[in-house]
Enzyme design. Structure first.
Site, PDB file in Angstrom:
ATOM      1  N   HIS A  41       3.668 -49.957 -12.403  1.00  0.00           N
ATOM      2  CA  HIS A  41       3.990 -49.964 -13.829  1.00  0.00           C
ATOM      3  C   HIS A  41       3.042 -50.940 -14.530  1.00  0.00           C
ATOM      4  CE1 HIS A  41       6.483 -49.251 -17.320  1.00  0.00           C
ATOM      5  NE2 HIS A  41       6.374 -50.537 -17.601  1.00  0.00           N
ATOM      6  N   GLU A  82      -4.663 -53.178 -11.595  1.00  0.00           N
ATOM      7  CA  GLU A  82      -4.138 -52.032 -10.832  1.00  0.00           C
ATOM      8  C   GLU A  82      -5.103 -51.624  -9.732  1.00  0.00           C
ATOM      9  OE1 GLU A  82      -1.236 -49.783 -13.943  1.00  0.00           O
ATOM     10  OE2 GLU A  82      -3.288 -49.045 -13.869  1.00  0.00           O
ATOM     11  N   ASN A  98       5.969 -47.270  -6.912  1.00  0.00           N
ATOM     12  CA  ASN A  98       5.404 -46.950  -8.220  1.00  0.00           C
ATOM     13  C   ASN A  98       4.622 -48.156  -8.727  1.00  0.00           C
ATOM     14  OD1 ASN A  98       5.084 -45.516 -10.750  1.00  0.00           O
ATOM     15  ND2 ASN A  98       6.637 -46.877 -11.616  1.00  0.00           N
ATOM     16  N   GLY A 139      -5.747 -40.180 -13.118  1.00  0.00           N
ATOM     17  CA  GLY A 139      -5.823 -40.315 -11.667  1.00  0.00           C
ATOM     18  C   GLY A 139      -6.758 -41.392 -11.176  1.00  0.00           C
ATOM     19  N   ASP A 177      11.859 -47.496 -13.578  1.00  0.00           N
ATOM     20  CA  ASP A 177      11.313 -48.864 -13.493  1.00  0.00           C
ATOM     21  C   ASP A 177      12.314 -49.922 -13.037  1.00  0.00           C
ATOM     22  OD1 ASP A 177       8.949 -47.761 -14.549  1.00  0.00           O
ATOM     23  OD2 ASP A 177       9.681 -48.067 -16.602  1.00  0.00           O
TER      24      ASP A 177
HETATM   25  C1  GAR Z   1      -1.450 -46.553 -15.024  1.00  0.00           C
HETATM   26  O1  GAR Z   1      -1.744 -47.585 -15.920  1.00  0.00           O
HETATM   27  C2  GAR Z   1      -0.037 -46.703 -14.517  1.00  0.00           C
HETATM   28  O2  GAR Z   1       0.370 -48.032 -14.377  1.00  0.00           O
HETATM   29  C3  GAR Z   1       0.739 -46.011 -15.602  1.00  0.00           C
HETATM   30  O3  GAR Z   1      -0.024 -44.879 -15.913  1.00  0.00           O
HETATM   31  C4  GAR Z   1      -1.412 -45.211 -15.761  1.00  0.00           C
HETATM   32  C5  GAR Z   1      -2.073 -44.099 -14.976  1.00  0.00           C
HETATM   33  O4  GAR Z   1      -3.467 -44.273 -14.979  1.00  0.00           O
HETATM   34  N1  GAR Z   1       2.063 -45.665 -15.154  1.00  0.00           N
HETATM   35  C6  GAR Z   1       3.121 -45.715 -15.944  1.00  0.00           C
HETATM   36  O5  GAR Z   1       3.078 -46.004 -17.123  1.00  0.00           O
HETATM   37  C7  GAR Z   1       4.424 -45.360 -15.244  1.00  0.00           C
HETATM   38  N2  GAR Z   1       5.551 -45.738 -16.049  1.00  0.00           N
HETATM   39  P1  GAR Z   1      -4.376 -43.404 -14.012  1.00  0.00           P
HETATM   40  O6  GAR Z   1      -3.973 -41.931 -14.200  1.00  0.00           O
HETATM   41  O7  GAR Z   1      -5.769 -43.664 -14.462  1.00  0.00           O
HETATM   42  O8  GAR Z   1      -4.110 -43.865 -12.607  1.00  0.00           O
END
Ligand code: GAR
Length: 194
Positions: A109, A179, A107, A12, A150
């Site tokens: 990615h 991100e 979303n 999160g 995606d």
């Molecule tokens: C992030 O890197 C996001 O881009 C990825 O999960 C991670 C969550 O991190 N999402 C995917 O891979 C979706 N296909 P977080 O829980 O620390 O935000």
């Protein structure tokens, strides 16, 4: 006031950045956090009030409710949610939910789509594949969500170099910086255009 529902399955950190970004906003309310994972770190973050002591109610749901009923869609509609923001949410969005929120689900990615997307390409698996392929760069893609993994329209991408000596953890770190820098701001841009 525009209302966001966050969906997250994991640690999160992105959900926290978004909650903190809008904590003092007069225009945007982070109304709900939804998760499928009772062990997700994001639940602890929400209970702590994220970084800025904001109260975001958490709804935990299971697979049957998500895929075999309209309850989540109806709940989001009752809550007058304007934008659904997936922040490390690992389940495919059901078609009924996507059609109830057209161009209102985004979303993030952790790669430069269309490369390294699709079923099974999430989290650390993405960075392992990028390093194994000897890529010279990776990055992030923020996109609208349709009923395929995606594949929705791309809103924003940013890239970072991948050095020959980088491990998947190194790439994960570079991507996470991108991100956290860009996702809240891009969400704000999408909301401003609604
Ligand atoms: C992030 O890197 C996001 O881009 C990825 O999960 C991670 C969550 O991190 N999402 C995917 O891979 C979706 N296909 P977080 O829980 O620390 O935000």
């Amino acid at each position: 006031m525009k209302r966001i529902a966050l969906f997250a399955s994991g640690s999160g950190s992105n959900a926290e950045k978004i909650a903190d970004y809008f904590a003092d906003s007069a225009d945007v309310d982070v109304t709900l956090l939804l998760t499928n994972n009772p062990k997700a770190g994001v639940i602890d973050r929400a209970r702590r009030g994220f970084g800025k002591n904001t109260h975001v109610p958490v709804l935990l749901f299971d697979r049957t409710t998500f895929y075999n009923s309209d309850r989540i869609t109806q709940f989001l509609q009752q809550q007058q949610i304007d934008l659904i923001v997936l922040a490390g949410f690992m389940w495919l969005m059901p078609a009924g939910l996507v059609s109830a929120f057209p161009d209102r689900i985004v979303n993030i990615h952790p790669a430069l789509l269309p490369k390294y997307g699709g079923k099974g390409m999430y989290g650390h698996f993405v960075h392992e594949a990028v390093v194994a392929a000897g890529e010279g760069e990776s990055g992030i893609t923020i996109h609208f969500v349709n009923e395929h993994y995606d594949e929705g329209q791309i809103i924003f991408q940013a890239s970072c170099p991948v050095l020959p000596t980088d491990t998947p953890d190194d790439v994960a770190h570079s991507v996470q910086v991108l991100e956290h820098t860009h996702y809240p701001r891009v969400v704000a841009d999408v909301l401003a255009r609604l």
